[in-house]
Enzyme design. Structure first.
Site: not given
Length: 389
Positions: A245, A270, A334, A337, A360, A369
Protein backbone atom coordinates in the site's frame (compact mmCIF):
# COMPACT_ATOMS: atom_id res chain seq x y z
CA UNK A 1 -21.18 54.01 28.84
CA UNK A 2 -18.46 52.80 26.48
CA UNK A 3 -19.36 51.74 22.93
CA UNK A 4 -19.21 48.01 22.14
CA UNK A 5 -17.19 46.34 19.37
CA UNK A 6 -18.57 42.89 18.58
CA UNK A 7 -16.00 40.48 17.19
CA UNK A 8 -17.26 37.85 14.76
CA UNK A 9 -15.42 35.10 12.87
CA UNK A 10 -14.99 35.93 9.19
CA UNK A 11 -13.76 33.91 6.23
CA UNK A 12 -12.86 36.38 3.50
CA UNK A 13 -10.61 36.07 0.43
CA UNK A 14 -9.29 32.69 1.55
CA UNK A 15 -8.21 34.02 4.94
CA UNK A 16 -9.35 33.25 8.46
CA UNK A 17 -10.17 36.60 10.10
CA UNK A 18 -12.43 38.35 12.60
CA UNK A 19 -14.79 41.22 11.82
CA UNK A 20 -15.21 44.36 13.95
CA UNK A 21 -18.90 45.30 14.19
CA UNK A 22 -19.96 48.49 15.98
CA UNK A 23 -22.40 51.40 15.78
CA UNK A 24 -21.32 54.56 13.98
CA UNK A 25 -18.76 56.38 16.13
CA UNK A 26 -16.24 58.82 14.65
CA UNK A 27 -13.67 58.50 17.44
CA UNK A 28 -13.86 54.69 17.32
CA UNK A 29 -13.61 54.74 13.53
CA UNK A 30 -10.36 56.74 13.71
CA UNK A 31 -8.90 54.32 16.26
CA UNK A 32 -9.77 51.28 14.16
CA UNK A 33 -8.39 52.78 10.96
CA UNK A 34 -4.98 53.23 12.62
CA UNK A 35 -4.62 49.52 13.42
CA UNK A 36 -1.61 48.05 11.62
CA UNK A 37 -3.18 45.15 9.72
CA UNK A 38 -6.77 46.40 9.47
CA UNK A 39 -8.60 45.87 6.15
CA UNK A 40 -12.05 46.68 4.79
CA UNK A 41 -14.43 43.87 3.81
CA UNK A 42 -16.57 45.06 0.90
CA UNK A 43 -18.94 42.07 1.04
CA UNK A 44 -19.79 42.55 4.75
CA UNK A 45 -19.22 46.34 4.94
CA UNK A 46 -16.99 46.09 8.00
CA UNK A 47 -13.38 46.29 9.11
CA UNK A 48 -11.54 43.03 9.75
CA UNK A 49 -8.22 41.68 11.00
CA UNK A 50 -6.46 38.37 10.28
CA UNK A 51 -7.27 35.94 13.09
CA UNK A 52 -4.13 35.97 15.24
CA UNK A 53 -3.51 36.45 18.94
CA UNK A 54 -1.26 39.42 18.15
CA UNK A 55 -4.02 41.22 16.25
CA UNK A 56 -6.52 40.61 19.04
CA UNK A 57 -4.09 41.97 21.65
CA UNK A 58 -3.26 45.01 19.50
CA UNK A 59 -6.97 45.79 19.18
CA UNK A 60 -7.52 45.39 22.93
CA UNK A 61 -4.68 47.84 23.69
CA UNK A 62 -5.83 50.36 21.07
CA UNK A 63 -9.42 50.63 22.37
CA UNK A 64 -8.62 50.38 26.10
CA UNK A 65 -10.85 52.75 28.12
CA UNK A 66 -12.53 53.85 24.86
CA UNK A 67 -14.65 50.78 24.00
CA UNK A 68 -15.38 47.24 25.20
CA UNK A 69 -14.96 44.03 23.25
CA UNK A 70 -17.80 41.51 22.89
CA UNK A 71 -16.11 38.30 21.71
CA UNK A 72 -18.61 35.55 22.55
CA UNK A 73 -19.16 34.60 18.87
CA UNK A 74 -15.41 34.55 18.24
CA UNK A 75 -14.74 32.39 21.32
CA UNK A 76 -17.42 29.91 20.21
CA UNK A 77 -15.76 29.67 16.80
CA UNK A 78 -12.33 29.10 18.37
CA UNK A 79 -13.75 26.29 20.51
CA UNK A 80 -15.14 24.67 17.36
CA UNK A 81 -11.82 25.08 15.60
CA UNK A 82 -9.86 23.58 18.48
CA UNK A 83 -12.08 20.49 18.41
CA UNK A 84 -12.00 19.98 14.66
CA UNK A 85 -8.62 21.15 13.33
CA UNK A 86 -6.73 18.21 14.86
CA UNK A 87 -8.40 15.97 12.27
CA UNK A 88 -7.47 18.11 9.26
CA UNK A 89 -4.56 17.53 6.91
CA UNK A 90 -1.48 19.66 7.68
CA UNK A 91 -1.70 23.03 5.98
CA UNK A 92 0.45 26.13 5.65
CA UNK A 93 -2.56 28.08 6.94
CA UNK A 94 -3.81 27.88 10.54
CA UNK A 95 -6.98 26.23 9.24
CA UNK A 96 -7.86 24.72 5.86
CA UNK A 97 -9.76 27.36 3.90
CA UNK A 98 -12.85 25.27 3.16
CA UNK A 99 -13.09 24.07 6.77
CA UNK A 100 -12.91 27.61 8.12
CA UNK A 101 -15.90 28.58 5.99
CA UNK A 102 -17.85 25.52 7.17
CA UNK A 103 -17.18 26.21 10.84
CA UNK A 104 -18.25 29.84 10.56
CA UNK A 105 -21.48 29.03 8.74
CA UNK A 106 -22.41 25.89 10.69
CA UNK A 107 -21.01 25.99 14.22
CA UNK A 108 -22.07 23.18 16.55
CA UNK A 109 -24.27 23.71 19.59
CA UNK A 110 -22.60 23.35 22.99
CA UNK A 111 -24.07 19.90 23.65
CA UNK A 112 -23.17 18.60 20.19
CA UNK A 113 -19.64 19.99 20.47
CA UNK A 114 -19.23 17.94 23.66
CA UNK A 115 -20.59 14.87 21.83
CA UNK A 116 -18.06 15.45 19.04
CA UNK A 117 -15.17 15.73 21.51
CA UNK A 118 -16.27 12.56 23.34
CA UNK A 119 -16.50 10.78 19.97
CA UNK A 120 -13.01 11.91 18.94
CA UNK A 121 -11.45 11.11 22.31
CA UNK A 122 -12.82 7.55 22.32
CA UNK A 123 -11.44 6.96 18.83
CA UNK A 124 -8.02 7.98 20.14
CA UNK A 125 -8.38 5.84 23.28
CA UNK A 126 -9.24 2.82 21.14
CA UNK A 127 -6.09 3.55 19.09
CA UNK A 128 -7.80 3.87 15.72
CA UNK A 129 -5.48 4.86 12.88
CA UNK A 130 -5.04 8.62 12.16
CA UNK A 131 -6.76 8.20 8.78
CA UNK A 132 -9.77 6.45 10.34
CA UNK A 133 -10.03 9.09 13.07
CA UNK A 134 -9.96 11.90 10.51
CA UNK A 135 -12.52 10.20 8.26
CA UNK A 136 -14.94 9.25 11.06
CA UNK A 137 -14.71 12.71 12.65
CA UNK A 138 -15.46 14.42 9.33
CA UNK A 139 -18.51 12.19 8.78
CA UNK A 140 -19.83 12.70 12.32
CA UNK A 141 -19.23 16.45 12.12
CA UNK A 142 -21.30 16.54 8.92
CA UNK A 143 -24.27 15.07 10.82
CA UNK A 144 -23.84 17.44 13.77
CA UNK A 145 -23.72 20.51 11.53
CA UNK A 146 -27.17 19.68 10.16
CA UNK A 147 -28.68 19.31 13.62
CA UNK A 148 -28.21 22.91 14.72
CA UNK A 149 -29.49 23.09 18.31
CA UNK A 150 -30.98 19.56 18.22
CA UNK A 151 -29.14 17.25 20.64
CA UNK A 152 -27.61 14.33 18.70
CA UNK A 153 -28.44 11.97 21.59
CA UNK A 154 -32.17 12.47 20.93
CA UNK A 155 -31.98 10.97 17.42
CA UNK A 156 -33.83 7.74 16.76
CA UNK A 157 -33.13 4.98 14.28
CA UNK A 158 -35.72 6.54 11.95
CA UNK A 159 -33.89 9.88 12.04
CA UNK A 160 -30.62 8.19 11.12
CA UNK A 161 -32.22 6.31 8.23
CA UNK A 162 -33.67 9.57 6.89
CA UNK A 163 -30.24 11.19 7.15
CA UNK A 164 -28.62 8.32 5.23
CA UNK A 165 -31.26 8.60 2.52
CA UNK A 166 -30.51 12.33 2.31
CA UNK A 167 -26.80 11.59 1.88
CA UNK A 168 -27.58 9.22 -0.98
CA UNK A 169 -30.17 11.33 -2.82
CA UNK A 170 -29.16 14.91 -2.11
CA UNK A 171 -25.42 14.71 -1.42
CA UNK A 172 -24.74 12.02 -4.00
CA UNK A 173 -22.76 9.75 -1.67
CA UNK A 174 -21.33 6.64 -3.28
CA UNK A 175 -22.01 3.25 -1.70
CA UNK A 176 -18.49 3.13 -0.24
CA UNK A 177 -18.81 6.66 1.18
CA UNK A 178 -22.16 5.82 2.76
CA UNK A 179 -20.67 2.72 4.40
CA UNK A 180 -18.05 4.97 6.04
CA UNK A 181 -20.74 7.36 7.29
CA UNK A 182 -22.74 4.45 8.74
CA UNK A 183 -19.67 3.11 10.53
CA UNK A 184 -18.95 6.52 12.07
CA UNK A 185 -22.55 6.93 13.26
CA UNK A 186 -22.61 3.37 14.62
CA UNK A 187 -19.43 4.07 16.56
CA UNK A 188 -20.99 7.09 18.28
CA UNK A 189 -24.29 5.52 19.28
CA UNK A 190 -22.93 2.09 20.20
CA UNK A 191 -19.51 2.92 21.68
CA UNK A 192 -19.89 6.45 23.03
CA UNK A 193 -23.55 6.32 24.11
CA UNK A 194 -23.65 2.57 24.72
CA UNK A 195 -26.95 2.05 22.92
CA UNK A 196 -28.29 -1.39 22.09
CA UNK A 197 -27.48 -3.18 18.87
CA UNK A 198 -30.56 -1.92 17.02
CA UNK A 199 -28.26 0.32 15.02
CA UNK A 200 -26.41 -2.72 13.68
CA UNK A 201 -29.19 -3.46 11.23
CA UNK A 202 -29.18 -0.08 9.52
CA UNK A 203 -29.81 -0.75 5.84
CA UNK A 204 -26.58 -0.75 3.89
CA UNK A 205 -26.41 -0.45 0.10
CA UNK A 206 -24.71 -3.26 -1.78
CA UNK A 207 -21.16 -2.45 -2.72
CA UNK A 208 -20.59 -2.55 -6.47
CA UNK A 209 -18.05 -5.16 -7.58
CA UNK A 210 -15.48 -3.04 -9.38
CA UNK A 211 -12.62 -5.02 -10.90
CA UNK A 212 -9.20 -3.44 -10.35
CA UNK A 213 -7.22 -2.20 -13.34
CA UNK A 214 -4.33 -4.61 -13.87
CA UNK A 215 -1.13 -3.79 -15.74
CA UNK A 216 0.40 -6.37 -18.04
CA UNK A 217 3.95 -7.50 -17.30
CA UNK A 218 5.15 -5.56 -20.35
CA UNK A 219 3.53 -2.39 -18.98
CA UNK A 220 5.17 -2.81 -15.58
CA UNK A 221 8.52 -3.22 -17.31
CA UNK A 222 7.92 -0.02 -19.30
CA UNK A 223 7.08 1.88 -16.11
CA UNK A 224 10.37 0.87 -14.53
CA UNK A 225 12.62 1.18 -17.58
CA UNK A 226 11.34 4.64 -18.53
CA UNK A 227 11.84 5.98 -15.01
CA UNK A 228 15.44 7.21 -15.03
CA UNK A 229 15.53 8.70 -11.52
CA UNK A 230 17.00 5.87 -9.41
CA UNK A 231 14.99 6.76 -6.31
CA UNK A 232 11.72 6.83 -8.24
CA UNK A 233 12.62 3.61 -10.02
CA UNK A 234 13.24 1.85 -6.68
CA UNK A 235 9.97 3.20 -5.30
CA UNK A 236 7.95 1.74 -8.19
CA UNK A 237 9.85 -1.54 -8.08
CA UNK A 238 9.23 -1.91 -4.33
CA UNK A 239 5.50 -1.18 -4.70
CA UNK A 240 5.14 -3.86 -7.38
CA UNK A 241 7.65 -6.42 -6.04
CA UNK A 242 6.06 -6.57 -2.58
CA UNK A 243 2.44 -5.53 -3.24
CA UNK A 244 2.66 -2.56 -0.86
CA UNK A 245 0.00 0.00 0.00
CA UNK A 246 1.25 3.56 -0.52
CA UNK A 247 1.32 4.15 3.26
CA UNK A 248 3.42 1.01 3.72
CA UNK A 249 5.73 2.07 0.90
CA UNK A 250 6.58 5.51 2.30
CA UNK A 251 6.90 4.24 5.89
CA UNK A 252 9.33 1.46 4.94
CA UNK A 253 12.61 1.81 6.84
CA UNK A 254 16.12 0.80 5.82
CA UNK A 255 16.24 -1.71 8.68
CA UNK A 256 13.08 -3.41 7.34
CA UNK A 257 15.01 -4.83 4.38
CA UNK A 258 16.49 -8.17 5.48
CA UNK A 259 18.95 -9.17 2.75
CA UNK A 260 20.15 -12.21 4.72
CA UNK A 261 16.73 -13.87 4.84
CA UNK A 262 15.48 -12.11 1.67
CA UNK A 263 12.45 -10.66 3.45
CA UNK A 264 10.78 -7.27 3.81
CA UNK A 265 9.27 -6.51 7.23
CA UNK A 266 6.11 -4.41 7.28
CA UNK A 267 5.52 -3.11 10.77
CA UNK A 268 2.18 -1.87 12.12
CA UNK A 269 0.62 -1.93 8.66
CA UNK A 270 -3.14 -1.62 8.08
CA UNK A 271 -5.02 -2.92 11.11
CA UNK A 272 -1.80 -2.48 13.15
CA UNK A 273 -0.57 -5.86 11.97
CA UNK A 274 3.03 -6.80 11.22
CA UNK A 275 3.72 -9.04 8.25
CA UNK A 276 6.59 -10.19 6.06
CA UNK A 277 6.82 -10.49 2.29
CA UNK A 278 9.51 -12.01 0.08
CA UNK A 279 12.30 -9.66 -1.05
CA UNK A 280 12.91 -9.66 -4.79
CA UNK A 281 16.55 -10.23 -5.81
CA UNK A 282 16.24 -7.65 -8.61
CA UNK A 283 14.81 -5.16 -6.15
CA UNK A 284 17.63 -5.83 -3.69
CA UNK A 285 20.30 -5.26 -6.36
CA UNK A 286 18.70 -1.94 -7.36
CA UNK A 287 18.23 -0.90 -3.72
CA UNK A 288 21.94 -1.41 -3.04
CA UNK A 289 22.80 1.04 -5.82
CA UNK A 290 20.14 3.44 -4.55
CA UNK A 291 21.30 3.33 -0.91
CA UNK A 292 24.90 3.88 -1.96
CA UNK A 293 23.92 6.97 -3.98
CA UNK A 294 21.20 8.53 -1.77
CA UNK A 295 22.30 7.25 1.67
CA UNK A 296 18.87 7.33 3.37
CA UNK A 297 19.21 7.62 7.15
CA UNK A 298 16.04 6.05 8.58
CA UNK A 299 13.27 5.74 6.01
CA UNK A 300 14.06 3.90 2.80
CA UNK A 301 12.45 6.68 0.75
CA UNK A 302 12.97 10.05 2.41
CA UNK A 303 11.72 13.52 1.54
CA UNK A 304 14.02 16.45 0.80
CA UNK A 305 13.85 17.57 4.44
CA UNK A 306 14.21 14.07 5.88
CA UNK A 307 11.39 11.96 7.25
CA UNK A 308 9.23 9.68 5.10
CA UNK A 309 8.48 10.50 1.46
CA UNK A 310 4.95 11.90 1.15
CA UNK A 311 2.20 9.68 -0.25
CA UNK A 312 1.27 12.49 -2.63
CA UNK A 313 4.80 12.55 -4.06
CA UNK A 314 4.76 8.76 -4.45
CA UNK A 315 1.52 8.97 -6.45
CA UNK A 316 3.01 11.68 -8.66
CA UNK A 317 5.98 9.40 -9.41
CA UNK A 318 3.60 6.71 -10.71
CA UNK A 319 1.47 9.09 -12.80
CA UNK A 320 4.58 10.60 -14.40
CA UNK A 321 5.92 7.10 -15.15
CA UNK A 322 2.62 6.10 -16.79
CA UNK A 323 2.72 9.19 -18.96
CA UNK A 324 6.26 8.42 -20.12
CA UNK A 325 5.33 4.78 -20.79
CA UNK A 326 2.19 5.77 -22.72
CA UNK A 327 -0.07 3.77 -20.37
CA UNK A 328 -3.69 4.94 -20.43
CA UNK A 329 -4.98 2.71 -17.62
CA UNK A 330 -6.09 4.49 -14.47
CA UNK A 331 -5.20 3.70 -10.90
CA UNK A 332 -2.82 4.83 -8.18
CA UNK A 333 0.08 3.09 -6.41
CA UNK A 334 -2.58 0.66 -5.21
CA UNK A 335 -2.95 -0.55 -8.80
CA UNK A 336 0.60 -1.96 -8.54
CA UNK A 337 -0.55 -3.90 -5.47
CA UNK A 338 -3.50 -5.30 -7.47
CA UNK A 339 -1.14 -6.13 -10.32
CA UNK A 340 1.28 -7.90 -7.93
CA UNK A 341 -1.50 -10.12 -6.55
CA UNK A 342 -2.91 -10.95 -9.99
CA UNK A 343 0.50 -11.79 -11.45
CA UNK A 344 1.23 -14.10 -8.50
CA UNK A 345 -2.07 -15.90 -9.07
CA UNK A 346 -1.39 -16.22 -12.77
CA UNK A 347 1.99 -17.75 -11.95
CA UNK A 348 0.29 -20.45 -9.88
CA UNK A 349 1.05 -19.14 -6.37
CA UNK A 350 -1.24 -20.60 -3.71
CA UNK A 351 -3.92 -18.00 -2.91
CA UNK A 352 -3.41 -18.50 0.83
CA UNK A 353 0.19 -17.29 0.51
CA UNK A 354 -1.02 -14.27 -1.45
CA UNK A 355 -3.55 -13.56 1.30
CA UNK A 356 -0.72 -13.54 3.87
CA UNK A 357 1.53 -11.35 1.69
CA UNK A 358 -1.24 -8.79 1.18
CA UNK A 359 -2.28 -8.84 4.85
CA UNK A 360 -5.94 -9.66 4.14
CA UNK A 361 -8.04 -10.87 7.07
CA UNK A 362 -10.44 -12.73 4.82
CA UNK A 363 -9.69 -14.99 1.88
CA UNK A 364 -12.78 -13.49 0.20
CA UNK A 365 -10.90 -10.22 -0.22
CA UNK A 366 -8.05 -12.00 -1.99
CA UNK A 367 -10.44 -14.04 -4.14
CA UNK A 368 -11.44 -10.91 -6.08
CA UNK A 369 -8.20 -11.28 -8.08
CA UNK A 370 -9.44 -14.55 -9.55
CA UNK A 371 -11.87 -12.43 -11.62
CA UNK A 372 -9.03 -10.81 -13.55
CA UNK A 373 -6.64 -13.76 -13.99
CA UNK A 374 -5.67 -13.84 -17.66
CA UNK A 375 -5.01 -17.61 -18.02
CA UNK A 376 -8.35 -18.41 -16.39
CA UNK A 377 -10.22 -16.15 -18.80
CA UNK A 378 -8.25 -17.19 -21.88
CA UNK A 379 -8.78 -20.90 -21.18
CA UNK A 380 -12.54 -20.51 -21.57
CA UNK A 381 -13.69 -20.79 -25.14
CA UNK A 382 -16.54 -18.61 -26.32
CA UNK A 383 -19.57 -20.63 -27.55
CA UNK A 384 -19.36 -18.61 -30.79
CA UNK A 385 -15.94 -20.15 -31.51
CA UNK A 386 -17.36 -23.67 -31.18
CA UNK A 387 -19.88 -23.16 -33.96
CA UNK A 388 -19.01 -24.91 -37.22
CA UNK A 389 -19.00 -22.34 -40.00
Amino acid sequence: MLPVITLKPLHYRGQESFALCYSENKELENLVRRLKTIKWCVAKSCWYLPLTKENYNSLAVAIKNKATLESKALKTYLEQRKAVTTELKPSAKPLAVQKAAVLIQHSLSGVNLKAYEAFKNLLHLKAYSPNTIKTYCNEFHCLLRLLGEVDVSTLTKGHIQSYLLWLLKKKGYSEAHLHTSINAIKFYFEKVEGRSKEFYDLPRPKRPLILPEILAEEEVLKLIQRTHNLKHQCLLMAAYAAGLRVSELVNLKVKDIDSKRMLIYLRAAKGKKDRIVPLSKKLLDTLRLYVKQYQPKEYLFEGDDGGPYSTRSAQKVLHAAKKRAGIQKGGSIHSLRHTYATHLLEAGTDIRYIQAFLGHNSLKTTMRYTHVMQPKIEAIQSPLDRLKW
